[in-house]
Write an enzyme that holds these catalytic residues in place. Sequence first.
Site, PDB file in Angstrom:
ATOM      1  CG  HIS A 163      48.980  39.249  51.965  1.00 26.92           C
ATOM      2  ND1 HIS A 163      48.155  38.473  50.830  1.00 26.92           N
ATOM      3  CD2 HIS A 163      48.899  40.379  52.323  1.00 26.92           C
ATOM      4  CE1 HIS A 163      47.773  39.527  51.094  1.00 26.92           C
ATOM      5  NE2 HIS A 163      47.894  40.834  51.734  1.00 26.92           N
ATOM      6  CB  SER A 284      60.886  12.451  66.358  1.00 28.33           C
ATOM      7  OG  SER A 284      62.070  11.412  65.869  1.00 28.33           O
ATOM      8  CE  LYS A 290      61.456  17.591  64.561  1.00 32.02           C
ATOM      9  NZ  LYS A 290      60.490  16.420  63.746  1.00 32.02           N
ATOM     10  CD  GLU A 297      52.271  18.944  64.257  1.00 33.67           C
ATOM     11  OE1 GLU A 297      53.243  18.493  63.869  1.00 33.67           O
ATOM     12  OE2 GLU A 297      53.221  18.864  65.216  1.00 33.67           O
TER      13      GLU A 297
END
Length: 465
Positions: A163, A284, A290, A297
């Site tokens: 979980h 970024s 970043k 992704e």
Amino acid sequence: MTDGPDEEAAALWGGRFERGMAPAMVPLNLSLDVDRALWRHDIVGSRAWARALGGAGVLTAQEVSALEVGLYAVENRLARDGVGDAPDEDIHSLVERLLTEEAGEVALKLHTGRSRNDQVATDLRLWVRDAGGELGAAVTGLMRALVTLASTGVEIVMPGYTHLQQGQPIRAAHWALGHLWPLLRDRRRIEAAVASAGVLPLGSGAVAGCPFPIDRQALAADLGFSAITENSLDAISDRDFLAELLFAGALLGVHLSRLAEDLVLFSSIEFGFVRLDDGYSTGSSLMPQKRNPDVAELTRGKTGRLVGNLMSLLTLLKGLPTGYNRDLQEDKSLAFDTVDTLLLVLPALAGAVQTARFRPDRIQGALDTQLMATDLADYLVRKGVPFRRAHEAVGRVVKAAEDQGCGLPDLSIDDYRAIHPDFDDDVHDVFDWTRSADSRATPGGTSKSAVETQLEGARAAVQPA
Ligand code: ARG
């Protein structure tokens, strides 16, 4: 008739038509942009068909050899020049046209007893064999990368989650290998799809079979198929092997997506368990700090189309009347997309995993002493307390620690005793991450020896056959 696709169509089946194809129909009818990927398979299948026609006495030995030589020439031409912007309807008509250019009149005999229906089914099965081999190798590449990463994580104890809440301590290697075994099953599913594709449909004709005495068994052996189809209707409409490959691809995508999700989480500042190499991270354009896990992704994002391709194929197949239907033409873009997508994703993800590093300091810092709650219950069990009672007592220990705002080891022995009389001075020995992990020594568990055994098995699974 003008130049272009409708002229090609005329060559293929134009005899009964008075007028050429309507301009709006032409682009819908074309499939060369997609099925050009089958050009090698189409040529291999055609050469074998020429030999089979020779064996059946339909063609002379001379004609067979002229066709074979011509098809080799076509192969060289396509290997050299590519398909380009050829005007033909599909790959089958293109190969036949080029063969006519190379071999002359005899080329017009090649399609005897054959239909594009059994031809395309054969081409696709040959393609599945190649694509499945490439996919399997790419999956093995990712498995190898996971073995590399796992071997750096044998001594690192990290939180094991359920979980997404800390559950019990596990070795980092155990986490990495937890992503390897699904891939082994994926590889087997791909192999099974290739085996399903290994049944030869050629010789089924358009719908009813072949009127010439083709030796289909010999043809199957010639093309490396292990068996021949039993029913010509089934043979020309069966795409089960593609559905199996696309299911294997979809489930593989689901597994890649879960690994990707872990990498996204674990490379975040909040977790910081894993550092992805610069080569697999992106920055970024606006935020200078970043370091984005785009490889993971994009992998996660590609899963949608892998699942979608399977759904599209199943929907395509549903409710078709018996026999070949042109709907089936849509099967190829789905299958090609699944394989292309996976062959794009797998090497990148493998590279990212291969070069990823565990960050033991961050992992250590994230371990919460509540991870030892089960160990505490097991401690009482070893003293003869029934597990349910031990569970309840440790629940109260956890609550007491929360109430005092401290970790489980920070409670005094008196606090422990007040909760259960079987807690003894040695209770504090429980709070050893490594010992906790090592207590789970059954096969498949996270003890050092169990993980080492697992790692050996994983290494064996990625050995070249
Ligand atoms: N392009 C077709 C396909 O991919 C080839 C078979 C066409 N057969 C036919 N009868 N029109 O399925």
